[in-house]
Design an enzyme around this catalytic site. Sequence first.
Site, PDB file in Angstrom:
ATOM      1  N   TYR A 155       0.645  -1.062  -0.261  1.00 22.58           N
ATOM      2  CA  TYR A 155      -0.081   0.279  -0.002  1.00 22.58           C
ATOM      3  C   TYR A 155       0.320   1.772   0.101  1.00 22.58           C
ATOM      4  O   TYR A 155       0.500   2.411  -0.129  1.00 22.58           O
ATOM      5  CB  TYR A 155      -0.923  -0.174   1.019  1.00 22.58           C
ATOM      6  N   ASP A 160      -1.698 -18.759   2.548  1.00 21.76           N
ATOM      7  CA  ASP A 160      -2.218 -19.560   2.291  1.00 21.76           C
ATOM      8  C   ASP A 160      -2.850 -20.966   2.767  1.00 21.76           C
ATOM      9  O   ASP A 160      -3.896 -21.033   3.025  1.00 21.76           O
ATOM     10  CB  ASP A 160      -1.204 -19.847   0.644  1.00 21.76           C
ATOM     11  N   ASP A 169      -6.508  -6.557   4.493  1.00 20.30           N
ATOM     12  CA  ASP A 169      -7.534  -6.120   3.846  1.00 20.30           C
ATOM     13  C   ASP A 169      -7.933  -7.530   3.379  1.00 20.30           C
ATOM     14  O   ASP A 169      -9.372  -7.675   3.326  1.00 20.30           O
ATOM     15  CB  ASP A 169      -6.871  -5.352   2.402  1.00 20.30           C
ATOM     16  N   LYS A 209       4.194 -14.125   4.412  1.00 17.06           N
ATOM     17  CA  LYS A 209       4.817 -15.104   3.399  1.00 17.06           C
ATOM     18  C   LYS A 209       6.040 -15.857   3.453  1.00 17.06           C
ATOM     19  O   LYS A 209       6.390 -14.762   2.048  1.00 17.06           O
ATOM     20  CB  LYS A 209       4.160 -14.632   2.255  1.00 17.06           C
TER      21      LYS A 209
END
Length: 347
Positions: A125, A206, A230, A172
């Site tokens: 962002y 994931d 988000d 991640k």
Amino acid sequence: MKHTVVLIPGDGIGPEVADATRRILTTAGAEIAWIERYAGVAALDRGADTVLPEDTMHAILEHGVALKGPCTTPIGGGFSSINVALRKKLNLYGAVRPVRSLEGVRTRYDDVDLIVVRENTEGLYAGIENVITEGVITSLKVATEEACRRISRFGFEYARSRGRRRVTVFHKANIMKLSDGLFLRCAHEEHERNYSDLEYEEQIIDAGCMRIVQDPSRFDVILCENLYGDVISDLCAGLVGGLGVTPGANFGDEHAVFEAVHGSAPDIAGQDLANPLALLMSGVMMLRHLAETRSDEACTVVADRIRDAYNACLLRGERTRDLGGELGTRGFADAVCRELDRMPVPA
Ligand code: NAI
């Protein structure tokens, strides 16, 4: 009135849900003087030369608390997100999105009770995108140690203050070894140093998403960087009835802006179809914040009354269409106001 709150109706369904929320808070006895200010397309429509006018910023800086409807961000071009700009300008680094099953809303699960804590100021962002050459774009993911530590401490503190037991960090770092690696290291170190009374775990995002969908009840507080937060918030919203029932808050050290997770929903705007509950629940969070930060117990009483009133309506089947009911935005607000009028007035 004891408190002054800046109300930003926003775009699309924003004015409809903001109007419903203000009406319900007033009916419930919230001692709030509202200062209406504009942002987004609504500000341009009123003649402002920017989507985030100075007087809107000044009002929040002066009064410290805002209740905000959603603001539209054009896709693939046009102006940058007002929501992101507001969070950065006010340094609202900690987003909190509670996701809870509601007794009167039937979904696949009836025992979801988790909180998503999202870093609000950096990650992808940061909005730093470059055209390297024709057909090749880069988008920079920013992670600073300062922001990673700050959100970690915020997340642990929030968990502790709400009596939560476990914090799960989604990441991640197997792929983004440096940026997510930094986030993970900061969270881990902060936990070791200051929050070892809380359970701590790390999950690759994931697989974590799969586990949320399989068994959301095993999650308590989920801590993550900006973009993951988000996406996870909307995923979790889907577990409890959708975007119409998922509130949120953006906290900084000085200011707080309360807003629903949902956007301006242009597909249903202006049709009296929007569910005002998500913004109303954000308003309830705001009342609890006022109670805590300004030692005003009356705000807790009003917050509890509103919660009891909307729950009673939902249980009776008085719901908006997104929840399988028949009421419009105004009709649902009327129902909650009637319920409040029926409830005994606190001594
Ligand atoms: P959205 O959240 O506006 O809508 C997604 C779907 O959920 C739509 O089908 C919509 O009708 C439905 N929905 C959303 N809120 C609802 C409510 N209260 N009651 C009933 N149904 C509801 O997401 P979308 O379409 O991706 O974004 C639309 C605009 O909103 C975009 O410009 C986006 O940038 C902006 N946005 C603004 C946010 C904010 O101001 N904090 C947050 C998310 C999106």
